[in-house]
Design a protein around this motif. Structure first.
Motif, short mmCIF file in Angstrom:
data_model
loop_
_atom_site.label_atom_id
_atom_site.label_comp_id
_atom_site.label_asym_id
_atom_site.label_seq_id
_atom_site.Cartn_x
_atom_site.Cartn_y
_atom_site.Cartn_z
N GLY A 7 -4.21 9.07 -1.89
CA GLY A 7 -4.14 8.22 -3.19
C GLY A 7 -2.67 9.22 -3.54
N ILE A 8 -2.46 8.33 -4.48
CA ILE A 8 -1.61 8.30 -5.73
C ILE A 8 -1.46 9.53 -6.49
N ASP A 9 -3.65 9.53 -6.38
CA ASP A 9 -4.29 10.34 -6.94
C ASP A 9 -3.99 12.13 -7.08
N ALA B 105 0.28 -1.44 0.03
CA ALA B 105 0.02 0.57 0.19
C ALA B 105 0.87 1.85 -0.02
N SER B 106 1.97 1.46 0.96
CA SER B 106 2.86 2.14 1.02
C SER B 106 3.57 2.84 -0.59
N ALA C 63 3.71 6.08 8.29
CA ALA C 63 2.53 6.60 8.16
C ALA C 63 2.52 7.49 9.40
N LYS C 64 0.73 8.59 9.63
CA LYS C 64 1.00 9.09 11.49
C LYS C 64 0.41 8.29 11.92
N ARG C 65 -0.06 6.45 11.60
CA ARG C 65 -0.71 6.19 12.78
C ARG C 65 -0.97 4.58 12.75
N VAL C 66 -0.28 4.17 13.51
CA VAL C 66 -0.63 2.94 13.41
C VAL C 66 -1.01 1.51 14.43
N SER D 147 0.57 8.30 -1.31
CA SER D 147 1.54 9.43 -1.14
C SER D 147 1.40 9.58 0.10
N GLU D 148 0.15 9.71 0.59
CA GLU D 148 0.33 9.31 2.40
C GLU D 148 -0.58 8.80 3.20
#
Length: 426
Positions: free
Chosen positions: A336-338, A164-165, A260-263, A170-171
């Protein structure tokens, strides 16, 4: 590749059954403290696949608690890779034995944590895997690889997160491992019974310890067991399941390699299971400290948790009594990458009816066993390589997922995985 498999229980036995269909290794030594269990695993292969396939396996007795015993068996059989398939309390001794023998190492559960502080923003104690990562320099200096957390969760979930990353976002706001099932176990009279589908020893450890959450601005911190309940809708006909925070390796692995901001990790336990675990804790039956008790042969020292584990059905034997499916995956939210908002669940579903018919293994242990076999094949081919102590996130996810999903006739494992694009579906 010559593999020493330590543990011939539910997951270890399933590893042998999956590996019996593959040709990437030269030999597998199936070892267990109970030699008969290792021999039974090989006998199943001989019965199902014939003597020629079974000849690629050897049974051995091993004491997983003794690093020198592990090293000795590994040296005796010229082992190149040690595959740990026993309870995590043996991680450190097997880890040390593999390094002493000059072999690479894989496990599916990492070294145990020790009690954390009560202040959720001042995490103390020892986290899952800390003891192994502290030895990374020794593994790097030896030129050897320790691939840790390579089961299904952790393991496949971490591979999904890496994919996914790399390819979908993208973020990332949150990498949320979510595990749920609709499994039911019934006795011979058709009555539903309490019979955990995985090691109760390990389940008690991860469910009663304070869960760890990771946030970019706060780092790792703990929360209360079974906190933040949410209803998650699982695919494959499983449907909505209430999930709660549980201590698990993904939260300690993913932030080391992925942005990632959170896991988080949440497990669909169910009210009955949570009640049983809380009762065990209330009565002190989750303790691993030996106590002196009476027996027919006089006083003996025994840990309460070991008694609980011995009193429940062996997870390896309940497959014929089980119905339903289990699902493991990662729920990823972010951009997303878009550059548009995106929310996806990458997952794998295992159906107990299918795993029993194909492998004579119940679906939870089979799904766990599948992933280290795929990882070993990638290491054998050179598609994955590295030195030091690394998690699944440190490797390119594409070769893994491609090999997993390809049909057996095309050289793969025939295990399709899914991607549920939830915002698009909405």
């Amino acid at each position: 590749m010559r593999i020493l498999l330590i543990g011939a229980g539910g997951v270890g036995g399933a590893i042998t059954k999956i590996a019996a269909r593959r040709s990437f290794y030269e030999h597998i030594v199936v070892s267990d403290y109970d030699l008969g269990r290792a021999e039974s695993a090989i006998a199943w292969i001989a019965d199902r696949h014939g003597a020629d396939v079974a000849a690629r396996f050897t049974a051995a007795r091993i004491d997983a608690s003794d690093p020198e015993a592990v090293a000795s068996v590994a040296r005796e059989h010229s082992v190149t890779h040690v595959m740990n398939a026993v309870e995590p309390k043996f991680v450190q001794s097997i880890f040390a034995g593999a390094l002493a023998a000059g072999a690479d190492y894989l496990d599916m559960a990492m070294s145990l944590s020790e009690p954390h502080g009560t202040d959720p923003h001042n995490l103390t104690g020892v986290k899952l895997g800390d003891d192994q990562f502290a030895q990374a320099g020794d593994w790097e200096a030896s030129g050897r690889l320790a691939l840790v957390g390579m089961g299904v969760e952790p393991g496949l979930s971490d591979v999904f997160a890496r994919y996914a990353s790399d390819h979908l976002f993208s973020e990332i706001d949150e990498l949320g491992t979510r595990d749920g099932a609709n499994l039911v176990v019934r006795d011979s009279d058709g009555n539903e019974i309490f019979a955990p589908s995985f090691s109760i020893w390990t389940t008690i450890e991860e469910c009663l310890n304070p869960p760890v959450i990771w946030e970019k601005d706060a780092g790792w911190f703990t929360t209360a067991p079974f906190s933040e309940p949410e209803v998650f809708d699982f695919p494959g006909g499983i449907g909505p399941v209430e999930c709660v925070n549980v201590e698990h390796e993904e939260v300690l692995l993913m932030p080391r390699w992925l942005d990632a901001k959170r896991v988080t990790f949440k497990y669909g336990l169910g009210a009955e299971f949570i009640n049983v675990l809380e009762t065990l804790h209330l009565l002190g039956l989750d303790s691993t400290t030996p106590v002196r008790v009476r027996s027919a042969n006089g006083p003996v020292e025994v840990a309460a948790r070991d008694v609980v584990a011995a009193s429940l059905p062996d997870p390896a034997t309940i497959g014929p009594l089980m119905t339903g499916k289990t699902c493991a995956g990662v729920w990823v939210t972010g951009t997303g990458i878009d550059e548009n908002p995106r929310e996806v669940y990458l997952y794998h579903v295992a159906d107990n009816e299918w795993t029993m018919a194909e492998y004579d293994s119940q679906c939870v242990v089979w799904q766990t066993a599948l992933n280290p076999v795929i990882a070993l094949e990638l290491l054998a081919s050179g598609a994955w390589s590295g030195v030091g102590v690394l998690g699944p996130e440190a490797f390119d996810a594409e070769p893994f997922l491609a090999l997993m999903a390809a049909s057996e006739s095309d050289g793969g494992y025939g295990q399709p995985w899914g991607l549920d694009d939830r915002l698009a579906a909405a």
